[in-house]
Design an enzyme around this catalytic site. Structure first.
Site, mmCIF file in Angstrom:
data_model
loop_
_atom_site.group_PDB
_atom_site.id
_atom_site.type_symbol
_atom_site.label_atom_id
_atom_site.label_comp_id
_atom_site.label_asym_id
_atom_site.label_seq_id
_atom_site.Cartn_x
_atom_site.Cartn_y
_atom_site.Cartn_z
ATOM 1 N N GLU A 212 20.241 -49.725 31.322
ATOM 2 C CA GLU A 212 20.087 -49.357 30.006
ATOM 3 C C GLU A 212 19.519 -50.137 29.105
ATOM 4 O O GLU A 212 18.714 -49.915 28.309
ATOM 5 C CB GLU A 212 21.331 -48.420 29.632
ATOM 6 C CG GLU A 212 21.684 -47.193 30.309
ATOM 7 C CD GLU A 212 20.788 -46.228 29.903
ATOM 8 O OE1 GLU A 212 19.811 -45.994 28.856
ATOM 9 O OE2 GLU A 212 20.887 -44.900 30.801
ATOM 10 N N ASP A 357 16.011 -42.197 41.414
ATOM 11 C CA ASP A 357 14.523 -41.804 40.716
ATOM 12 C C ASP A 357 13.634 -43.165 40.378
ATOM 13 O O ASP A 357 12.410 -43.095 40.943
ATOM 14 C CB ASP A 357 14.658 -40.813 39.614
ATOM 15 C CG ASP A 357 15.765 -41.288 38.470
ATOM 16 O OD1 ASP A 357 16.590 -42.348 38.736
ATOM 17 O OD2 ASP A 357 15.606 -40.978 37.333
ATOM 18 N N GLU A 461 21.097 -29.728 33.926
ATOM 19 C CA GLU A 461 21.280 -30.839 34.460
ATOM 20 C C GLU A 461 21.126 -30.939 36.063
ATOM 21 O O GLU A 461 20.755 -31.726 36.767
ATOM 22 C CB GLU A 461 22.597 -31.519 33.988
ATOM 23 C CG GLU A 461 22.734 -32.916 34.589
ATOM 24 C CD GLU A 461 21.833 -33.939 33.575
ATOM 25 O OE1 GLU A 461 22.131 -35.292 34.034
ATOM 26 O OE2 GLU A 461 20.682 -33.645 33.332
ATOM 27 N N GLU A 480 11.720 -36.310 31.638
ATOM 28 C CA GLU A 480 10.756 -36.656 32.780
ATOM 29 C C GLU A 480 9.804 -35.332 33.050
ATOM 30 O O GLU A 480 8.611 -35.627 33.257
ATOM 31 C CB GLU A 480 11.574 -36.446 34.230
ATOM 32 C CG GLU A 480 12.662 -37.920 34.337
ATOM 33 C CD GLU A 480 13.627 -38.263 33.337
ATOM 34 O OE1 GLU A 480 14.254 -39.304 33.445
ATOM 35 O OE2 GLU A 480 14.124 -37.124 32.597
#
Length: 515
Positions: A212, A357, A461, A480
């Site tokens: 992050e 991902d 989600e 996304e």
């Protein structure tokens, strides 16, 4: 240098984490990405969206029927053809339009509507930015319910949903620097840069997630520095008098504080968290996700090239190679959680969503940036394994019987389906397919996620593709689908994707705004 112009292009991609940026940027003047796809995108190629399903048995070659029966007998009957009123109809039914309706609704996007949507996107951005600066700065973000700032949850260190992201370093201000310039607000950009230079320090007793901190803080500082120093001034002449690479120095300082994560691991795969002042916490766990450990190369690689120190790219690339060496010999797939000391897979699920991902995303984007053939080879091998073991549905995307393609979560060693849900993070994949030149398949997969959005006004989600219902009932503003929509528009110039962007923008204004 040539790579710098490519970096500016990827700076724009990074901005897609904020929906308003795509709409402010993507609905404006066309941006050339250098794509030259032989793609007509005519109506006959959109049968998955608006085609006539009469006479087609959805049970043939459908991903819903290819679930292993011995593991899902209790729900296998939900795959049968159902009536018009059933909530379990194919997601294709969410596009309740024939081709004439498609032509009427989606074949154009007038300039007046573009201007209206651009203004709306800007208003939404400034609503968030101005209120953050008024009620929350210098804390990390604005709590919109209480209208006050918040930082790390110091009273509860185990609250990783907050503490992994917030580091007591004015996160939102840093995160919006380049956004201000993309929106053309040079004056506010200069003000914000000066504020960051004058007030931000990473000498904090804060434990943050390496991933992050990398994508949110390091990436933002590097992007803003490049935009400040690029002689081509792609978003307007900045003229920041007296700028002496302070943002780059801050980025370097942060990266140095993240380096302890790569030390004392037997595999070279980094610890998931570090304390910015003291290094790896003594109680740190030895498990990390593939995405978190393998999605550092873009930012670390750019930093190494900017400052002439290969250390950062080297450690990030070593982590990618270590993960790659642990892939299954049978399927070529990786798992989603690994022990950084033993190299043993703790999580054996392989998919395109959470935990996996951005590993794939960074392989291709690193190749685009740096031109390293190794990155391209790893990505292409991964892409082939994904197609062979995760893809379900009919063989040809745009024609034939059975469901359009879907990518499911499988066991990394056997390729067998592990569950019947996907998560919203997977919606990045159509955009990656565009960058890889597989535009036809990107069109089909994007339609699946957009159909879900149209039904619920957001992407759940988690969505159970067999029950055709959400498993987790919230949407944490994931970007996304927006990035994939943007890239598909740039590749095809089809106004359909501008309408998708408008739908998303209006949904956010309606469902996510707190007045």
């Amino acid at each position: 240098m040539q790579w710098r112009s490519i970096v500016v292009g990827l700076v724009v991609l990074r901005l897609s984490f904020s929906c308003v940026i795509w709409l402010a940027f993507g609905l404006g003047p066309n941006v050339s990405w250098g794509f030259n796809f032989p793609l007509s995108f005519s109506l006959h190629k959109l049968d998955l969206l608006f085609g006539d399903e009469k006479g087609t048995d959805p049970r043939r070659n459908s991903w819903s029927q290819r679930v292993h029966v011995h593991r899902h007998e209790e729900v296998a009957t939900t795959c049968a053809k159902v009536g018009e009123g059933s909530p379990e109809r194919s997601y294709l039914s969410f596009f309740d339009s024939n081709r004439d309706e498609y032509s009427r609704r989606y074949s154009s996007f007038p300039d007046t509507l573009k201007a209206k949507m651009k203004d709306m996107a800007k208003e939404m951005f400034y609503f968030g930015y101005d209120n953050y600066m008024k009620y929350a700065f210098p804390e990390d973000e604005l709590n919109p319910i209480d209208c006050e700032g918040r930082g790390p949850d110091v009273l509860n260190p185990s609250n990783i949903n907050i503490n992994d992201v917030l580091g007591n370093y004015s996160l939102t201000l840093i995160d919006t620097l380049d956004t201000l310039l993309v929106l053309g607000n040079v004056t506010e950009f200069q003000k914000a840069v000066k504020l960051v230079i004058d007030t931000v320090s990473f000498d904090k007793d804060s434990t943050v997630q390496v991933f992050e901190a990398n994508i949110r803080i390091l990436g933002s500082l590097i992007s803003s520095h490049i935009l400040l120093t690029d002689p081509k001034h792609p978003f307007g002449k900045v003229d920041y008098e007296g700028y002496d690479n302070e943002l780059l120095h801050l980025a370097h300082d942060l990266a140095v504080r993240l380096l302890p994560a790569f030390e004392n691991t037997l595999t070279g795969i980094p610890y998931p968290r570090v304390n910015l002042k003291t290094g790896v916490p003594p109680d740190s766990i030895n498990e990390t996700c593939t995405a978190g450990a393998g999605s550092l190369l873009v930012e670390f690689g750019i930093l190494s090239r900017l400052i002439g120190d290969s250390t950062f790219e080297w450690v990030a690339r070593r982590a990618v190679r270590a993960l790659w060496s642990l892939r299954s010999n049978e399927t070529g797939l990786l798992g989603n959680v690994v022990n950084i000391q033993t190299g043993q897979w703790v999580g054996k699920q392989s998919g395109l969503g959470a935990g996996m991902d951005s590993f794939y995303e960074y392989l291709l984007k690193s190749y685009i940036l740096f031109g390293e053939k190794e990155d391209h080879r790893m990505f292409q091998d991964s892409y082939e394994s994904i197609q062979n073991h995760m893809r379900r549905g009919r063989e040809s995307c745009n024609e034939g019987e059975g469901d359009p393609p879907l990518y499911v979560n499988v066991n990394m060693f056997s390729g067998e389906i592990m569950n019947t849900w996907i998560d919203s993070l997977q919606a990045f994949f159509p955009g990656l397919q565009v960058l890889n030149g597989d535009v036809d398949n990107a069109i089909c997969l994007h339609a699946f996620y957009y159909a879900i959005w149209k039904r619920f006004g957001a992407l759940p989600e988690r969505y159970n593709w067999q029950l055709q219902a959400p498993d987790v009932l919230f949407y944490p503003l994931r970007p996304e689908l927006v990035e994939s929509t943007y890239l598909l528009y740039q590749a095809t110039k089809n106004p359909f994707y501008l309408h998708v962007g408008m739908d998303i923008l209006q949904s956010l204004e309606k469902n996510a705004k707190v007045n």
